[in-house]
Design a protein around this motif. Structure first.
Motif, PDB file in Angstrom:
ATOM      1  N   GLU A 181       0.840  -1.193   0.000  1.00  0.00           N
ATOM      2  CA  GLU A 181       0.000   0.000   0.000  1.00  0.00           C
ATOM      3  C   GLU A 181       0.878   1.246   0.000  1.00  0.00           C
ATOM      4  O   GLU A 181       1.845   1.341   0.750  1.00  0.00           O
ATOM      5  N   TRP A 182       0.508   2.196  -0.861  1.00  0.00           N
ATOM      6  CA  TRP A 182       1.246   3.439  -1.018  1.00  0.00           C
ATOM      7  C   TRP A 182       0.294   4.616  -0.839  1.00  0.00           C
ATOM      8  O   TRP A 182      -0.838   4.584  -1.312  1.00  0.00           O
ATOM      9  N   LYS A 183       0.794   5.651  -0.183  1.00  0.00           N
ATOM     10  CA  LYS A 183       0.030   6.890  -0.095  1.00  0.00           C
ATOM     11  C   LYS A 183       0.013   7.498  -1.485  1.00  0.00           C
ATOM     12  O   LYS A 183       1.040   7.517  -2.173  1.00  0.00           O
ATOM     13  N   ALA A 184      -1.181   7.988  -1.909  1.00  0.00           N
ATOM     14  CA  ALA A 184      -1.305   8.448  -3.286  1.00  0.00           C
ATOM     15  C   ALA A 184      -2.121   9.727  -3.375  1.00  0.00           C
ATOM     16  O   ALA A 184      -3.010   9.979  -2.569  1.00  0.00           O
ATOM     17  N   VAL A 185      -1.765  10.525  -4.379  1.00  0.00           N
ATOM     18  CA  VAL A 185      -2.548  11.705  -4.763  1.00  0.00           C
ATOM     19  C   VAL A 185      -2.922  11.513  -6.224  1.00  0.00           C
ATOM     20  O   VAL A 185      -2.320  10.708  -6.929  1.00  0.00           O
ATOM     21  N   ILE A 186      -3.930  12.273  -6.673  1.00  0.00           N
ATOM     22  CA  ILE A 186      -4.371  12.097  -8.054  1.00  0.00           C
ATOM     23  C   ILE A 186      -3.781  13.166  -8.962  1.00  0.00           C
ATOM     24  O   ILE A 186      -3.511  14.291  -8.536  1.00  0.00           O
ATOM     25  N   ALA A 187      -3.584  12.788 -10.225  1.00  0.00           N
ATOM     26  CA  ALA A 187      -3.027  13.707 -11.215  1.00  0.00           C
ATOM     27  C   ALA A 187      -4.099  14.659 -11.729  1.00  0.00           C
ATOM     28  O   ALA A 187      -3.800  15.798 -12.092  1.00  0.00           O
ATOM     29  N   GLY A 188      -5.347  14.230 -11.760  1.00  0.00           N
ATOM     30  CA  GLY A 188      -6.430  15.062 -12.283  1.00  0.00           C
ATOM     31  C   GLY A 188      -7.253  15.681 -11.164  1.00  0.00           C
ATOM     32  O   GLY A 188      -6.832  15.749 -10.013  1.00  0.00           O
ATOM     33  N   SER A 189      -8.464  16.126 -11.524  1.00  0.00           N
ATOM     34  CA  SER A 189      -9.332  16.760 -10.531  1.00  0.00           C
ATOM     35  C   SER A 189     -10.522  15.880 -10.164  1.00  0.00           C
ATOM     36  O   SER A 189     -11.352  16.259  -9.355  1.00  0.00           O
ATOM     37  N   GLU A 190     -10.603  14.689 -10.745  1.00  0.00           N
ATOM     38  CA  GLU A 190     -11.722  13.789 -10.481  1.00  0.00           C
ATOM     39  C   GLU A 190     -11.373  12.861  -9.306  1.00  0.00           C
ATOM     40  O   GLU A 190     -10.339  12.192  -9.325  1.00  0.00           O
ATOM     41  N   PRO A 191     -12.209  12.810  -8.259  1.00  0.00           N
ATOM     42  CA  PRO A 191     -11.915  11.929  -7.119  1.00  0.00           C
ATOM     43  C   PRO A 191     -11.970  10.457  -7.537  1.00  0.00           C
ATOM     44  O   PRO A 191     -12.666  10.087  -8.479  1.00  0.00           O
ATOM     45  N   LEU A 192     -11.231   9.632  -6.824  1.00  0.00           N
ATOM     46  CA  LEU A 192     -11.197   8.203  -7.112  1.00  0.00           C
ATOM     47  C   LEU A 192     -11.773   7.441  -5.919  1.00  0.00           C
ATOM     48  O   LEU A 192     -11.362   7.647  -4.784  1.00  0.00           O
ATOM     49  N   ASP A 193     -12.723   6.559  -6.198  1.00  0.00           N
ATOM     50  CA  ASP A 193     -13.357   5.763  -5.147  1.00  0.00           C
ATOM     51  C   ASP A 193     -12.593   4.468  -4.916  1.00  0.00           C
ATOM     52  O   ASP A 193     -11.799   4.030  -5.752  1.00  0.00           O
ATOM     53  N   LYS A 194     -12.912   3.849  -3.794  1.00  0.00           N
ATOM     54  CA  LYS A 194     -12.311   2.567  -3.449  1.00  0.00           C
ATOM     55  C   LYS A 194     -12.624   1.556  -4.551  1.00  0.00           C
ATOM     56  O   LYS A 194     -13.739   1.477  -5.046  1.00  0.00           O
ATOM     57  N   GLY A 195     -11.595   0.793  -4.940  1.00  0.00           N
ATOM     58  CA  GLY A 195     -11.765  -0.223  -5.971  1.00  0.00           C
ATOM     59  C   GLY A 195     -11.430   0.246  -7.375  1.00  0.00           C
ATOM     60  O   GLY A 195     -11.365  -0.566  -8.297  1.00  0.00           O
ATOM     61  N   ALA A 196     -11.219   1.544  -7.566  1.00  0.00           N
ATOM     62  CA  ALA A 196     -10.892   2.066  -8.899  1.00  0.00           C
ATOM     63  C   ALA A 196      -9.497   1.609  -9.310  1.00  0.00           C
ATOM     64  O   ALA A 196      -8.579   1.546  -8.492  1.00  0.00           O
ATOM     65  N   LYS A 197      -9.342   1.290 -10.584  1.00  0.00           N
ATOM     66  CA  LYS A 197      -8.034   0.887 -11.113  1.00  0.00           C
ATOM     67  C   LYS A 197      -7.270   2.138 -11.533  1.00  0.00           C
ATOM     68  O   LYS A 197      -7.823   3.026 -12.170  1.00  0.00           O
ATOM     69  N   VAL A 198      -5.990   2.188 -11.137  1.00  0.00           N
ATOM     70  CA  VAL A 198      -5.157   3.366 -11.401  1.00  0.00           C
ATOM     71  C   VAL A 198      -3.790   2.938 -11.924  1.00  0.00           C
ATOM     72  O   VAL A 198      -3.392   1.788 -11.801  1.00  0.00           O
ATOM     73  N   ARG A 199      -3.100   3.925 -12.505  1.00  0.00           N
ATOM     74  CA  ARG A 199      -1.723   3.736 -12.958  1.00  0.00           C
ATOM     75  C   ARG A 199      -0.873   4.830 -12.314  1.00  0.00           C
ATOM     76  O   ARG A 199      -1.269   5.990 -12.255  1.00  0.00           O
ATOM     77  N   VAL A 200       0.334   4.462 -11.881  1.00  0.00           N
ATOM     78  CA  VAL A 200       1.258   5.413 -11.268  1.00  0.00           C
ATOM     79  C   VAL A 200       1.929   6.218 -12.369  1.00  0.00           C
ATOM     80  O   VAL A 200       2.495   5.657 -13.315  1.00  0.00           O
ATOM     81  N   VAL A 201       1.850   7.559 -12.255  1.00  0.00           N
ATOM     82  CA  VAL A 201       2.466   8.423 -13.271  1.00  0.00           C
ATOM     83  C   VAL A 201       3.685   9.169 -12.745  1.00  0.00           C
ATOM     84  O   VAL A 201       4.489   9.660 -13.529  1.00  0.00           O
ATOM     85  N   ALA A 202       3.821   9.265 -11.429  1.00  0.00           N
ATOM     86  CA  ALA A 202       4.974   9.959 -10.847  1.00  0.00           C
ATOM     87  C   ALA A 202       5.153   9.508  -9.404  1.00  0.00           C
ATOM     88  O   ALA A 202       4.275   8.866  -8.823  1.00  0.00           O
ATOM     89  N   ARG A 203       6.292   9.873  -8.843  1.00  0.00           N
ATOM     90  CA  ARG A 203       6.589   9.537  -7.455  1.00  0.00           C
ATOM     91  C   ARG A 203       7.399  10.667  -6.837  1.00  0.00           C
ATOM     92  O   ARG A 203       8.336  11.163  -7.442  1.00  0.00           O
ATOM     93  N   GLU A 204       7.023  11.067  -5.649  1.00  0.00           N
ATOM     94  CA  GLU A 204       7.793  12.052  -4.894  1.00  0.00           C
ATOM     95  C   GLU A 204       7.941  11.493  -3.494  1.00  0.00           C
ATOM     96  O   GLU A 204       6.958  11.352  -2.773  1.00  0.00           O
ATOM     97  N   SER A 205       9.153  11.124  -3.152  1.00  0.00           N
ATOM     98  CA  SER A 205       9.437  10.498  -1.868  1.00  0.00           C
ATOM     99  C   SER A 205       8.629   9.202  -1.764  1.00  0.00           C
ATOM    100  O   SER A 205       8.782   8.326  -2.597  1.00  0.00           O
ATOM    101  N   ILE A 206       7.723   9.106  -0.778  1.00  0.00           N
ATOM    102  CA  ILE A 206       6.938   7.880  -0.625  1.00  0.00           C
ATOM    103  C   ILE A 206       5.493   8.071  -1.068  1.00  0.00           C
ATOM    104  O   ILE A 206       4.636   7.230  -0.800  1.00  0.00           O
ATOM    105  N   ILE A 207       5.214   9.146  -1.745  1.00  0.00           N
ATOM    106  CA  ILE A 207       3.852   9.435  -2.226  1.00  0.00           C
ATOM    107  C   ILE A 207       3.842   9.304  -3.741  1.00  0.00           C
ATOM    108  O   ILE A 207       4.648   9.920  -4.441  1.00  0.00           O
ATOM    109  N   VAL A 208       2.915   8.479  -4.235  1.00  0.00           N
ATOM    110  CA  VAL A 208       2.803   8.292  -5.674  1.00  0.00           C
ATOM    111  C   VAL A 208       1.654   9.123  -6.226  1.00  0.00           C
ATOM    112  O   VAL A 208       0.686   9.368  -5.536  1.00  0.00           O
ATOM    113  N   THR A 209       1.808   9.550  -7.453  1.00  0.00           N
ATOM    114  CA  THR A 209       0.734  10.263  -8.162  1.00  0.00           C
ATOM    115  C   THR A 209       0.130   9.287  -9.148  1.00  0.00           C
ATOM    116  O   THR A 209       0.858   8.639  -9.916  1.00  0.00           O
TER     117      THR A 209
END
Length: 149
Positions: free
Chosen positions: A117-145
Motif C-alpha cells: 500500500e502506497w500513499k497516493a494523490v491524483i493527477a487530475g481533478s476527479e476523485p477516485l473511489d475505493k476499488g478504482a483501477k489506477v496507474r502510477v504516473v509519478a513519485r515524490e518520496s513515498i507518495i505516488v501520483t
C-alpha cells in the motif's frame, strides 16, 4: 622472524593476496583484486626461488596487467547498466494498482500496488473511489501520483 620471512617470501605474498581479497569484498572497486592477482603471481615466483626484486617486479607487472586487462572486463560484466530499467521505488512508475482508500483532489488516499500500500494523490481533478483501477504516473518520496485507467 625476519629470517623466516626471507626464507619463505611466498607466505608474505600469500598474506598480501588474501588481505587484498578480503578488502576487495568491502570495496567492490575491482582494484584490490588486481593486486591479489599480482601477489598470487609473486607467490609462484617466490616458490620458483627467484630473488626478491624479481618477485616485486612480477607483482607490479601482473597487477598492472590486471588493472588494464582484467578490471575493465569484470567491471563491465558485473556492473551492467540498463538505462531503461528502473529500480527501487522508481520501478513503480507505470505500474497499475487499485485504490484501497478514496482519493480526493484536495487530499491523499492509498493504493495497493503488487500487494504493497502506497500513499497516493491524483493527477487530475476527479476523485477516485475505493476499488478504482489506477496507474502510477509519478513519485515524490513515498507518495505516488496516480491517474484513473
Amino acid at each position: 622472524m625476519i629470517d623466516y620471512l626471507k626464507e619463505n617470501l611466498w607466505l608474505l605474498w600469500t598474506l598480501v593476496s588474501v588481505l587484498a581479497l578480503i578488502l576487495e569484498v568491502s570495496s567492490g572497486t575491482f582494484y584490490l583484486i588486481c593486486f591479489a592477482i599480482g601477489a598470487a603471481c609473486a607467490v609462484v615466483a617466490s616458490l620458483l626461488g627467484l630473488p626478491l626484486w624479481v618477485q616485486v617486479l612480477v607483482f607490479a607487472a601482473f597487477s598492472a596487467v590486471s588493472v588494464y586487462g582484467v578490471r575493465p572486463f569484470v567491471y563491465k560484466y558485473l556492473h551492467r547498466e540498463d538505462a531503461g530499467r528502473a529500480s527501487n521505488a522508481d520501478a513503480l512508475i507505470g505500474r497499475e494498482g487499485v485504490v484501497v482508500e478514496p482519493i480526493t483532489p484536495q487530499g491523499a488516499g492509498y493504493v495497493r500496488i503488487d500487494g504493497d500500500e502506497w500513499k497516493a494523490v491524483i493527477a487530475g481533478s476527479e476523485p477516485l473511489d475505493k476499488g478504482a483501477k489506477v496507474r502510477v504516473v509519478a513519485r515524490e518520496s513515498i507518495i505516488v501520483t496516480v491517474e484513473k485507467l
